[in-house]
Design a protein around this motif. Structure first.
Motif, PDB file in Angstrom:
ATOM      1  N   TYR A 163      -5.464  -3.345   5.528  1.00 48.28           N
ATOM      2  CA  TYR A 163      -4.372  -2.873   4.679  1.00 48.28           C
ATOM      3  C   TYR A 163      -4.406  -3.541   3.311  1.00 48.28           C
ATOM      4  CZ  TYR A 163      -2.213  -0.518   8.681  1.00 48.28           C
ATOM      5  OH  TYR A 163      -1.959   0.314   9.750  1.00 48.28           O
ATOM      6  N   GLN A 185       1.340   4.163  -3.078  1.00 48.94           N
ATOM      7  CA  GLN A 185       1.066   5.586  -2.884  1.00 48.94           C
ATOM      8  C   GLN A 185       2.334   6.428  -3.027  1.00 48.94           C
ATOM      9  OE1 GLN A 185      -0.884   5.531   0.939  1.00 48.94           O
ATOM     10  NE2 GLN A 185      -2.879   5.123   0.052  1.00 48.94           N
ATOM     11  N   GLN A 197      -7.104  -1.816   1.170  1.00 48.56           N
ATOM     12  CA  GLN A 197      -6.645  -0.490   0.748  1.00 48.56           C
ATOM     13  C   GLN A 197      -5.563  -0.601  -0.318  1.00 48.56           C
ATOM     14  OE1 GLN A 197      -6.141   2.489   4.098  1.00 48.56           O
ATOM     15  NE2 GLN A 197      -6.566   0.648   5.303  1.00 48.56           N
ATOM     16  N   ALA A 198      -4.687  -1.600  -0.177  1.00 50.31           N
ATOM     17  CA  ALA A 198      -3.637  -1.801  -1.180  1.00 50.31           C
ATOM     18  C   ALA A 198      -4.227  -2.225  -2.515  1.00 50.31           C
ATOM     19  CB  ALA A 198      -2.639  -2.846  -0.682  1.00 50.31           C
ATOM     20  N   LEU A 221       0.833  -1.209   0.000  1.00 48.50           N
ATOM     21  CA  LEU A 221       0.000   0.000   0.000  1.00 48.50           C
ATOM     22  C   LEU A 221       0.864   1.254   0.000  1.00 48.50           C
ATOM     23  CD1 LEU A 221      -2.621   1.636   0.424  1.00 48.50           C
ATOM     24  CD2 LEU A 221      -2.450   1.105   2.872  1.00 48.50           C
ATOM     25  N   ALA A 274      -5.531   0.842  -4.162  1.00 47.87           N
ATOM     26  CA  ALA A 274      -4.418   1.621  -4.727  1.00 47.87           C
ATOM     27  C   ALA A 274      -3.870   0.963  -5.984  1.00 47.87           C
ATOM     28  CB  ALA A 274      -3.320   1.774  -3.680  1.00 47.87           C
TER      29      ALA A 274
END
Length: 418
Positions: free
Chosen positions: A301, A254, A304-305, A250, A308
């Motif tokens: 996580y 970013q 969310q990764a 993640l 992304a």
């Protein structure tokens, strides 16, 4: 320029490079060994700082030693022993020559061939710095200082505080840990502590990308240090942790966009970023980490990764798989309801199914700060309700305290006309 004139400058550059590399690569390792030996955080940190100062004075004359880390460990332990003698704490039973021989032997054995001993000591130090007695912010600052060797003035800059304030905060954090045992818990206790380290790392990472002002529109160096902390933790743990792997992915995804996030002193939003500036090698590393995790159980996580990653693999904002992103946000909400996740989901839903769907998803949502009215303003503008959009922008501008984001909001508001 003659050869005689060139040599001192070349030697200086070599010493500077060696000191920089040692500070980055060896600080946490040596502090861990010093804390394990002397059981005092303040003594370990001060002694190693003295050793670096001594290196900066002597290496330009004597040359960089063959084993810089061993030199620094030996010198810092001597400094610590000198201070203990002056404090009348050191036991008098160990002859000085025996101490000196022990220092030299340890420096060569542990730093040249560290093995499990050093790994365990570094893990203990990481876990100590994120002790539950400390707030997440204090734990993040202390971890950057002790584990990664980030100087106190730099830690202060990264957290937008004065050096004096940060020094006082770090001192308070050390005092709270006085007498705490350096140990590695087992079972669920270790899992809980590792999760706290991960949270602290992500806190530091997100602080790096919270918009600042002037030259600190974003602080990619702080984000980079957080990535380095997670790398270190993953290398120290005696087991694989899928959520740590996901967190690493993640942050890499970013962080890979850092060069495109800013233009001059202005913030560039994701849809407007030049994707040719994204770091493809970091994106590739992240996708490799995610590949075996994507089929596992959903976790914060990881989800969310994966979101992304959808942005990273899309050729443009228009080509993004927004329906898949909405589905990932739905999975996140099943793990725990969050107004911020609902806000992000509404943005994705507006891209997937139109601004009206996004506005419907915002109904009844309460999120402190300016971001909710800013999103509502953008969606209202897309529906053609410019009067409603202007009102929402006015609300967002009134709530926004960040100059960089204010500039973006005012531009968007001005584009709607009077």
């Amino acid at each position: 320029m003659t050869q005689a004139c060139r040599e001192p400058r070349e030697a200086s550059l070599s010493v500077d490079t060696a000191l920089e590399q040692a500070l980055r690569d060896e600080w946490g390792r040596i502090v861990a060994l010093l804390v394990a030996h002397f059981r005092r955080l303040d003594l370990a940190e001060d002694a190693l700082a003295d050793a670096f100062e001594a290196a900066a004075r002597t290496w330009p004359e004597t040359g960089v030693p063959a084993n810089p880390a061993g030199w620094l460990l030996t010198t810092s332990r001597r400094r610590a022993l000198d201070r203990l003698r002056s404090e009348r704490v050191l036991a008098r039973s160990m002859p000085l020559l025996e101490v000196e021989a022990d220092l030299a032997q340890d420096a060569q054995r542990v730093l040249v061939d560290p093995g499990d001993e050093l790994r365990d000591e570094r893990l203990r130090l990481v876990l100590l710095c994120t002790h539950p007695r400390l707030s997440r912010e204090a734990a993040a600052a202390l971890t950057l200082r002790l584990v990664l060797g980030v100087p106190t003035p730099e830690v202060a800059r990264l957290f937008l505080q004065s050096p004096a304030t940060m020094a006082a905060r770090l001192t308070r954090a050390r005092k709270k840990l006085a007498g705490e045992r350096l140990g590695v818990p087992s079972g669920s206790d270790l899992t809980d502590r590792v999760a706290r380290v991960a949270d602290v790392a992500y806190l530091a990472f997100t602080a790096g990308y919270a918009p600042g002002t002037g030259p600190d529109v974003v602080r990619a160096d702080l984000a980079g240090e957080a990535i380095r902390l997670v790398r270190a933790l993953r290398s120290l743990l005696p087991y694989d942790d899928p959520e740590l792997d996901a967190l690493q992915a993640l942050m890499l995804l970013q962080h890979a966009r850092r060069a495109a996030r800013v233009s001059g002193d202005r913030l560039v939003l994701l849809p407007d970023q030049d994707r040719s500036l994204w770091r493809q090698e970091e994106i590739g590393e992240a996708l490799t980490l995610l590949a075996p995790l994507a089929v596992g159980a959903p976790a914060p996580y990881l989800l969310q990764a994966l979101i992304a990653a959808e942005h990273a693999i899309a050729a443009s904002a228009e080509d993004t798989a927004w329906d898949r992103i909405v589905a990932r946000y739905d999975e996140l909400l099943t793990l725990g309801d969050s107004p911020v996740v609902r806000l992000n989901r509404a943005v994705a839903l507006a891209e997937a199914r139109g601004p009206e769907a996004g506005l419907d998803a915002l109904a009844g949502l309460a999120v402190p700060g300016h971001r909710l009215p800013a999103v509502r303003a953008q969606l209202l503008a897309r529906t053609g309700d410019h009067a409603g959009a202007r009102t929402a922008y006015d609300t967002a501008i009134a709530l926004c305290a960040n100059e960089v984001e204010l500039a973006v909001l005012r531009e968007q508001r001005a584009a709607l006309g009077a």
